[in-house]
Scaffold this motif. Structure first.
Motif, PDB file in Angstrom:
ATOM      1  N   TYR A 126      38.435  49.330  50.640  1.00 35.93           N
ATOM      2  CA  TYR A 126      39.756  49.207  50.027  1.00 35.93           C
ATOM      3  C   TYR A 126      39.750  49.406  48.516  1.00 35.93           C
ATOM      4  O   TYR A 126      40.786  49.276  47.864  1.00 35.93           O
ATOM      5  N   GLY A 127      38.585  49.689  47.948  1.00 29.66           N
ATOM      6  CA  GLY A 127      38.518  50.097  46.549  1.00 29.66           C
ATOM      7  C   GLY A 127      38.860  49.033  45.532  1.00 29.66           C
ATOM      8  O   GLY A 127      39.284  49.355  44.417  1.00 29.66           O
ATOM      9  N   GLN A 128      38.664  47.761  45.892  1.00 26.40           N
ATOM     10  CA  GLN A 128      38.982  46.687  44.944  1.00 26.40           C
ATOM     11  C   GLN A 128      37.840  46.584  43.929  1.00 26.40           C
ATOM     12  O   GLN A 128      36.854  45.892  44.148  1.00 26.40           O
ATOM     13  N   SER A 129      38.004  47.258  42.813  1.00 28.86           N
ATOM     14  CA  SER A 129      36.980  47.258  41.771  1.00 28.86           C
ATOM     15  C   SER A 129      37.612  47.616  40.439  1.00 28.86           C
ATOM     16  O   SER A 129      38.656  48.277  40.388  1.00 28.86           O
ATOM     17  N   VAL A 130      36.977  47.178  39.363  1.00 29.63           N
ATOM     18  CA  VAL A 130      37.417  47.523  38.005  1.00 29.63           C
ATOM     19  C   VAL A 130      36.174  47.797  37.171  1.00 29.63           C
ATOM     20  O   VAL A 130      35.064  47.401  37.528  1.00 29.63           O
ATOM     21  N   ILE A 138      36.773  43.656  26.748  1.00 24.96           N
ATOM     22  CA  ILE A 138      36.619  42.548  27.687  1.00 24.96           C
ATOM     23  C   ILE A 138      37.981  41.979  28.061  1.00 24.96           C
ATOM     24  O   ILE A 138      38.227  41.618  29.223  1.00 24.96           O
ATOM     25  N   ALA A 139      38.896  41.911  27.088  1.00 21.52           N
ATOM     26  CA  ALA A 139      40.256  41.452  27.394  1.00 21.52           C
ATOM     27  C   ALA A 139      40.931  42.418  28.369  1.00 21.52           C
ATOM     28  O   ALA A 139      41.637  41.989  29.295  1.00 21.52           O
ATOM     29  N   ARG A 140      40.699  43.725  28.167  1.00 23.21           N
ATOM     30  CA  ARG A 140      41.297  44.710  29.079  1.00 23.21           C
ATOM     31  C   ARG A 140      40.680  44.607  30.471  1.00 23.21           C
ATOM     32  O   ARG A 140      41.356  44.857  31.476  1.00 23.21           O
ATOM     33  N   LEU A 141      39.395  44.237  30.545  1.00 19.06           N
ATOM     34  CA  LEU A 141      38.771  44.027  31.854  1.00 19.06           C
ATOM     35  C   LEU A 141      39.526  42.951  32.623  1.00 19.06           C
ATOM     36  O   LEU A 141      39.788  43.097  33.821  1.00 19.06           O
ATOM     37  N   ILE A 185      37.333  36.667  34.219  1.00 16.85           N
ATOM     38  CA  ILE A 185      36.028  36.374  33.648  1.00 16.85           C
ATOM     39  C   ILE A 185      36.223  35.557  32.376  1.00 16.85           C
ATOM     40  O   ILE A 185      37.185  35.764  31.630  1.00 16.85           O
ATOM     41  N   ASP A 186      35.319  34.638  32.098  1.00 17.04           N
ATOM     42  CA  ASP A 186      35.294  33.952  30.809  1.00 17.04           C
ATOM     43  C   ASP A 186      34.901  34.988  29.749  1.00 17.04           C
ATOM     44  O   ASP A 186      33.755  35.447  29.715  1.00 17.04           O
TER      45      ASP A 186
END
Length: 366
Positions: A66-70, A93-96, A108-109
């Motif tokens: 299902y391609g759930q990835s970033v 990191i904020a955009r992640l 993510i922290d």
């Protein structure tokens, strides 16, 4: 409860480092990588720097189905003093996390990930090439790993950060590229995942790029996915046009990626007193302004190339050649200034660059 301990396991077999003049983009990888797992019961945990190696992932892992990835992309540079530098890593990191939110991935922290990323780069600092234009590409990626074939957000994830020494994007200097306007295929639509950095957006772009390459073009200019008339991105980059006394770039609308280099270009132009207009821009308007001699320059912006001048743009039967097919003055100034800041060669009035320094808060193992 999430565990904030970072453990380090050093490799016992070190790879041979390539010559700087032999580096391609994304073909060579360093000795170590950072990994961290997520589960509903433990949150993000088991953070560690380990030897670079293949991942063991279940064939039923949801990412395959299902391609759930970033993912993200940023670079580390070597200053004239030999210090590793990062360019605006907090924005990446904020955009992640913004991409995580869109893809239903737990956040993510950000402070901890920056800490881990800096530690990884510090360990691998000898991999940062020193030749002009070279750098260490940093690729964080999160994949859904729960072995489950139901269509739902995964309950398990893995975060990996890998590093790749890369050569100069322009081996013979910054050169304009030839672009085709894409009229059939679309990269993303508003309400979809266009503003997230997820693999599906890039998979959707491959067909059009393949066709354009066969016709002699370097990339395609994407129009909006609904009316197919508003300019959005060029290849995987944001795009800018100098029209008259202002620089115009498509406004963020939900289908355009908020590029870190894009933001930097806008802030730098405003710092110089150049008028920047983030607005809708149709291909028809651009051609009209071009016919009237008002379009002076066009260029893309992104992590890999920084600034990529557009020398020619073909739309239907119309051909637009900007600045005589040569790199424009503004594009060259932006490229020189941005890269000068990234490599610590000139003053950084924006405080964009962060040094990578060793920290003590690590439980070293092995």
């Amino acid at each position: 409860m999430e565990n904030r301990t970072l453990r380090v396991f050093k490799t016992t077999t070190y790879r041979e480092k390539p010559n700087s003049d032999e580096l391609a983009f994304g073909r060579t990888f360093t000795d170590h990588m950072f990994v961290m797992d997520y589960s509903e019961s433990e949150g993000w945990h088991d953070a560690k720097i380990v030897p670079y190696e293949p991942l063991k992932v279940d064939p039923a892992a949801m990412v395959f189905h299902y391609g759930q990835s970033v993912f993200e992309g940023l670079k580390a540079y070597l200053s004239p003093k030999g210090e590793p530098l990062l360019f605006r890593p907090r924005k990446n990191i904020a955009r992640l996390n913004q991409s995580n939110e869109r893809l239903c991935i737990p956040p993510i922290d950000e402070g901890f990930l920056l800490h881990a990323l800096k530690q990884l780069i510090h360990i691998e600092k000898d991999w940062i090439p020193s030749s002009e234009g070279t750098s260490l590409y940093v690729r964080p990626v999160i994949i859904s790993t729960e072995p489950f074939l139901g269509v739902a957000p995964s309950k398990q994830y893995k975060l990996v950060v890998i590093l790749s020494p890369v050569g100069a994007y322009y081996k013979e200097g910054i050169n304009p590229i030839k672009i085709a306007v894409e009229n059939e295929y679309v990269r993303a639509v508003r309400g979809g995942t266009g503003e997230a950095k997820t693999g599906g957006n890039y998979a959707a772009s491959l067909k059009a790029q393949e066709i354009a390459a066969k016709d002699g073009y370097s990339q395609v200019l994407w129009l909006d996915g609904i009316e197919k008339k508003y300019i959005e991105e060029v290849g995987s980059m944001n795009v800018f046009f100098k029209i008259g006394d202002e620089v115009v770039t498509p406004q963020l609308n939900g289908s355009i990626l908020n590029g870190v280099t894009r933001s930097s270009v806008i802030e730098m132009l405003e710092h110089w007193g150049v008028m920047v207009n983030e607005r809708k821009l149709t291909i028809e308007e651009l051609y009209y302004e071009y016919q009237n001699g008002n379009v002076q320059e066009a260029f893309g912006s992104g992590t890999a190339a920084v600034i990529s001048p557009i020398g020619q743009l073909d739309w239907n039967e119309h051909q637009m050649v900007f600045n005589g097919g040569k790199t424009g003055t503004l594009a060259k100034k932006l490229y020189d200034t941005l890269t000068g800041i990234q490599y610590g060669q000139i003053d950084d009035p924006f405080n964009w660059v962060e040094k990578v320094l060793p920290e003590e808060k690590i439980d070293k193992v092995g």
